[in-house]
Design a protein around this motif. Structure first.
Motif, PDB file in Angstrom:
ATOM      1  N   ILE A 263      22.920  38.716  13.762  1.00  0.00           N
ATOM      2  CA  ILE A 263      22.054  38.776  12.585  1.00  0.00           C
ATOM      3  C   ILE A 263      20.747  39.502  12.919  1.00  0.00           C
ATOM      4  CG2 ILE A 263      20.872  37.431  10.802  1.00  0.00           C
ATOM      5  CD1 ILE A 263      23.940  37.316  10.765  1.00  0.00           C
ATOM      6  N   GLY A 264      20.329  40.404  12.005  1.00  0.00           N
ATOM      7  CA  GLY A 264      19.078  41.135  12.176  1.00  0.00           C
ATOM      8  C   GLY A 264      19.212  42.387  13.014  1.00  0.00           C
ATOM      9  N   LYS A 265      20.437  42.680  13.448  1.00  0.00           N
ATOM     10  CA  LYS A 265      20.660  43.878  14.260  1.00  0.00           C
ATOM     11  C   LYS A 265      21.580  44.837  13.511  1.00  0.00           C
ATOM     12  CE  LYS A 265      20.044  41.366  18.604  1.00  0.00           C
ATOM     13  NZ  LYS A 265      20.650  40.966  19.881  1.00  0.00           N
ATOM     14  N   SER A 266      21.430  46.115  13.787  1.00  0.00           N
ATOM     15  CA  SER A 266      22.259  47.127  13.131  1.00  0.00           C
ATOM     16  C   SER A 266      23.464  47.452  14.005  1.00  0.00           C
ATOM     17  CB  SER A 266      21.444  48.395  12.873  1.00  0.00           C
ATOM     18  OG  SER A 266      21.093  49.016  14.106  1.00  0.00           O
ATOM     19  N   ALA A 267      24.433  48.160  13.394  1.00  0.00           N
ATOM     20  CA  ALA A 267      25.618  48.589  14.143  1.00  0.00           C
ATOM     21  C   ALA A 267      25.218  49.503  15.289  1.00  0.00           C
ATOM     22  CB  ALA A 267      26.594  49.293  13.204  1.00  0.00           C
ATOM     23  N   HIS A 268      24.151  50.293  15.070  1.00  0.00           N
ATOM     24  CA  HIS A 268      23.661  51.169  16.137  1.00  0.00           C
ATOM     25  C   HIS A 268      23.087  50.346  17.284  1.00  0.00           C
ATOM     26  CE1 HIS A 268      21.941  54.732  18.011  1.00  0.00           C
ATOM     27  NE2 HIS A 268      20.765  54.093  18.083  1.00  0.00           N
ATOM     28  N   ASP A 269      22.328  49.266  16.929  1.00  0.00           N
ATOM     29  CA  ASP A 269      21.775  48.398  17.979  1.00  0.00           C
ATOM     30  C   ASP A 269      22.881  47.769  18.803  1.00  0.00           C
ATOM     31  OD1 ASP A 269      19.245  48.968  17.035  1.00  0.00           O
ATOM     32  OD2 ASP A 269      19.188  47.217  15.695  1.00  0.00           O
ATOM     33  N   LEU A 270      23.968  47.382  18.127  1.00  0.00           N
ATOM     34  CA  LEU A 270      25.072  46.733  18.824  1.00  0.00           C
ATOM     35  C   LEU A 270      26.004  47.735  19.494  1.00  0.00           C
ATOM     36  CD1 LEU A 270      25.940  44.084  16.080  1.00  0.00           C
ATOM     37  CD2 LEU A 270      24.749  43.659  18.234  1.00  0.00           C
TER      38      LEU A 270
END
Length: 571
Positions: A263-270
């Motif tokens: 939660i709170g993270k983007s697909a790019h962050d992950l």
């Protein structure tokens, strides 16, 4: 309902203020009514007093006249009684008098009464002493009548005034009564409206409680379905691709231990999306149609594993913020199994092709040498030997047919024939002519109008060859062989059928029908290799269709196959 609910408090307050105003007005009206009623009662009393005064004045005249005529003192008793009554009435009149004019009239009446008393007293005194002359009697009678006339005039004047007031007060009283009735009606209408609004408010509150309960129930159901769904579900914001909510299956898919890692993270962050087929096309579809379905995507989990998912996406708004609702299914195991199955099929097809080709050379040798023995050594061999050779030749030809069918079956998996529009009427007529070789007298064949389709002409013709040849073969022993060929459309599919009245088969063996080398009748009854229906099934599958059959033993069989109407994809 919401708009009505918005204005209900204002309407209720307005009605309450109106009710208070009505109550105040009713109070004022009641006071006015009481006042006019009291004045009306006073007027009636004054009129009665006036009538009494007039009666007393007449009684005075009558009693004095009778006394003077007869000379009997007993006739004076009504006179004195009337005088006493007049004074009582005047006292009551003075108490009820409401204006200076009325009091002035009463004072004038008193003076006339006193003058009448003095005059009458003198007459009575002289009459009783026998000194009353005829001239005095006439003079006193004239004076008494004049005074009585003035007294009666005064009484009539008062009576006229009071009757006028009575009429006015009656009108005022009736007006007050009418106003009161109207106010009561308005009050009842207002109370009715207040009760109606109260009922509406109660009903709205009840509906609110019901809707709140239903909403809570729906939210709990959604939450339960969302959290416990076996599919991986996530809600993300389009503007920054940040994940707002994810269920347990999505957390497990990403090999995470809790929501906090997602939660709170983007697909790019992950760093989760490795590859998405036709990503630009999918984005365009979402923009235009607000959804996309069954998009295969390669993702990378937290532990570095690569997984393949089938993802469907729906566009929607949360507080006017565009978001995506994505549902993903992990198809990694399925894709791996498909790859293994495809590899196994390729190996099997290659093996079948190789075996079929390798068998052809020795089979041709067996067939050739057997034919030479039959032709050149026919006189040397006895009948039994020739029979053995002929049996060998027949078996070698049957094996050749079997190899040809195997080669045809294996080619179905490797051949990529271009699509074309196929006129099914022409194909069916051609196949029937080839199969019967113009020998159509034994068979009653009925062909309905057939629609054209898009497909591979060679494969579709082979389907018709195998199905029509089966219908001819299995109905050849009937004296009235009937074959019917037609089509229908249903649920986006064109369904073709071939129906015969042949020997049929027992449906409990249906699972063997489309298998390779599977036969439901012996070779002695009907020739064949047992591959024909397997070829039909494989060819129809390549056209994104299905094939099935219905049959009754000794009554006949109907074979069906379906082709999608919008079959415009590469097969």
């Amino acid at each position: 309902m919401k708009r009505l609910e918005k204005y209900i408090p204002l309407l209720f307050l307005t009605l309450c203020c109106f009710l208070i105003a009505i109550a105040v007005y009713i109070s004022i009206t009641l006071k006015e009514f009481e006042k006019t009623s009291a004045e009306l009662e006073t007027t009636y009393t004054l009129i009665n007093l006036n009538n009494g005064l007039l009666s007393d004045v007449l009684s005075i005249e009558a009693s004095v006249g009778e006394f003077l005529l007869v000379g009997d003192d007993s006739f004076l008793k009504p006179y004195y009684t009337s005088i006493a009554d007049i004074y009582k009435r005047l006292v009551a009149f003075e108490k009820l008098a409401r204006s200076g004019e009325e009091r002035s009239i009463i004072d004038n009446f008193k003076k006339l009464l006193q003058a009448r008393e003095i005059s009458t007293g003198k007459v009575i005194s002289r009459h009783q002493r026998n000194i009353l002359s005829i001239q005095d009697e006439i003079a006193f009678s004239y004076i008494g009548k004049r005074l009585s006339e003035k007294m009666k005039s005064t009484v009539q004047k008062i009576n006229g005034t009071e009757l006028s007031l009575l009429q006015q007060r009656k009108l005022a009283n009736n007006s007050s009564a009418n106003k009161f009735r109207i106010i009561i009606i308005i009050l009842l209408i207002t109370i009715f409206n207040i009760i109606l609004i109260a009922i509406i408010i109660i009903n709205i509150q009840r509906q609110k409680r019901h809707l709140t309960a239903e909403l809570e129930k729906s939210n709990n159901l959604f939450s339960s379905i969302f959290e416990n769904n076996p599919a991986s579900i996530a809600i993300s914001r389009i503007s920054d691709n940040v994940i707002l909510k994810a269920n347990n299956s999505f957390i497990q898919l990403m090999d995470c231990s809790s929501n906090d890692e997602i939660i709170g993270k983007s697909a790019h962050d992950l760093n989760m999306v490795l590859e998405s087929n036709d990503a630009d096309e999918v984005a365009k579809k979402i923009r235009e149609n607000h959804f996309s379905e069954n998009q295969e995507t390669l993702i990378k989990t937290k532990k570095g594993k690569t997984k393949c998912t089938s993802t469907s996406v729906i566009y929607f708004d949360i507080d006017n913020d565009p978001c995506l609702f994505s549902v993903s299914i992990d198809i990694t195991a399925t894709k791996n199994a498909e790859e293994k199955l495809m590899a196994a099929n390729r190996e099997l097809e290659a093996f079948s092709y190789s075996v079929s080709h390798d068998l052809r050379a020795p089979l041709r040798a067996i067939n050739g040498y057997t034919s030479i023995l039959i032709e050149d050594y026919n006189t040397v061999l006895d009948a039994e030997g020739v029979g053995y050779l002929q049996s060998m030749l027949k078996s070698s030809k049957m094996m050749g047919n079997l190899i040809d069918d195997l080669l045809a079956f294996s080619r179905l998996g490797r051949t990529d024939v271009p699509l074309a529009e196929i006129n099914m009427n022409t194909v069916v007529k051609t196949v029937i002519e080839e199969q019967l070789n113009n020998n159509t007298e034994k068979y009653a064949i009925k062909i309905h109008e057939l629609p054209s389709i898009i497909g591979q002409t060679v494969l579709i013709k082979q389907v018709w060859v195998n199905l029509i040849s089966n219908a001819i073969k299995y109905s050849q022993h009937k004296t009235d062989s009937k074959i019917e060929i037609g089509s229908t459309k249903k649920d986006g599919l064109t369904i073709f059928y071939v129906k015969d009245n042949g020997v049929g088969f027992d449906m409990q063996y249906y699972n063997k029908l489309f298998g390779v080398f599977q036969r439901l009748h012996s070779k002695e009854e009907f020739e064949g290799t047992g591959i024909g229906l397997a070829i039909v099934q494989k060819a129809i599958n390549r056209h994104n269709g299905t094939v099935w059959a219905e049959s009754k033993l000794n009554e006949g069989t109907t074979f069906f196959f379906s082709i999608p109407i919008s079959n415009n994809k590469t097969i």
